[in-house]
Design a protein around this motif. Structure first.
Motif, mmCIF file in Angstrom:
data_model
loop_
_atom_site.group_PDB
_atom_site.id
_atom_site.type_symbol
_atom_site.label_atom_id
_atom_site.label_comp_id
_atom_site.label_asym_id
_atom_site.label_seq_id
_atom_site.Cartn_x
_atom_site.Cartn_y
_atom_site.Cartn_z
ATOM 1 N N GLU A 166 -0.866 10.494 -0.850
ATOM 2 C CA GLU A 166 -1.462 11.127 0.330
ATOM 3 C C GLU A 166 -2.043 10.075 1.270
ATOM 4 N N ALA A 167 -2.733 9.087 0.713
ATOM 5 C CA ALA A 167 -3.363 8.051 1.539
ATOM 6 C C ALA A 167 -2.334 7.273 2.347
ATOM 7 N N VAL A 168 -1.182 6.990 1.744
ATOM 8 C CA VAL A 168 -0.134 6.266 2.462
ATOM 9 C C VAL A 168 0.409 7.112 3.613
ATOM 10 N N LEU A 169 0.599 8.399 3.358
ATOM 11 C CA LEU A 169 1.118 9.286 4.395
ATOM 12 C C LEU A 169 0.097 9.477 5.511
ATOM 13 N N VAL A 170 -1.169 9.610 5.146
ATOM 14 C CA VAL A 170 -2.226 9.754 6.149
ATOM 15 C C VAL A 170 -2.296 8.501 7.034
#
Length: 238
Positions: A120-124
């Motif tokens: 999720e952090a990478v996509l955000v």
């Protein structure tokens, strides 16, 4: 939460130190009215009755909004980007996201042992990077139209607002979630916040200026508000 029935509505009535009455309709249809400490029930009822159509309209809008899906950041899930749904494809490698518009895919590359939170952090971070690339161009387009330049701007995750404006500092903030909505929705919020540099309040003058600067703003606002920012909260530009 204590509810009381006023003018045919179940109301969460809150008395507090304030100067004027404030009405909010939340996702799910809940109605909250905050009033000055010594406001009479009759005055509250008159206030609510005068706004019955507005309340019913917003309750209807909430009932037709798209639910927020439960996501695990795994291959096959659908993720929005500028109003279009993309299939997530998770691959092994150094953290990176590639947008493949032709295939309709967001290719998320992460280490093999990554957790859902890490994916999720990478996509955000990808959404944030993309939004930050768009904003300067939109400000160049809209600041001459509105006639008020922002001194600074930023991007952050917000639970209840698509955008905010610090009028004193002439600084606007844009919600990271805007990268998931159509580009014209982002433009609407940019214009909305710049317009606050003319007028602080959401009054007749403010909306008249919006009509002047962006005549079709209502269409973009309606599209923007088809989704919930967070459960139980209203969502709009501020």
């Amino acid at each position: 939460m204590s509810l009381t029935t006023i003018a045919g509505f179940e109301i969460d009535l809150v008395r507090k130190r304030m100067r004027s009455l404030r009405l909010t309709v939340y996702a799910g249809g809940r109605i909250r009215v905050a009033v000055p400490l010594h406001t009479s029930v009759a005055a509250v009822e008159q206030f609510i009755t005068a706004r019955r159509a507005w309340i019913e309209k917003h309750q209807q809008q909430f009932s037709t909004r798209e639910p927020r899906p439960s996501l695990h950041y795994t291959s096959g899930e659908q993720y929005p980007y500028q109003g279009r749904a993309y299939e997530l494809v998770v691959e092994t490698g150094r953290a990176h996201v590639t947008l493949d518009e032709t295939a309709g895919q967001l290719r998320l590359r992460v280490p093999a042992d990554s957790s859902a939170a890490q994916r999720e952090a990478v996509l955000v971070a990808f959404y944030r990077q993309q939004l930050k690339q768009l904003v300067p161009e939109l400000l160049l387009k809209w600041e001459p139209v509105v006639g008020r330049p922002a001194a600074s701007w930023g991007v952050k995750q917000m639970r209840t607002r698509w955008g905010t404006c610090n009028i004193g500092a002439r600084r606007i903030w844009l919600n990271l979630e805007l990268m998931k909505r159509p580009l014209l929705c982002l433009e609407y919020v940019v214009v909305h916040e710049l317009t606050h540099l003319h007028e602080r309040l959401h009054n007749a003058r403010f909306w008249g200026l919006m009509d002047q600067f962006m005549p079709d703003w209502r269409t973009h606002k309606a599209e923007l508000n088809r989704v919930h920012l967070a459960p139980g909260t209203p969502s709009d530009a501020d």
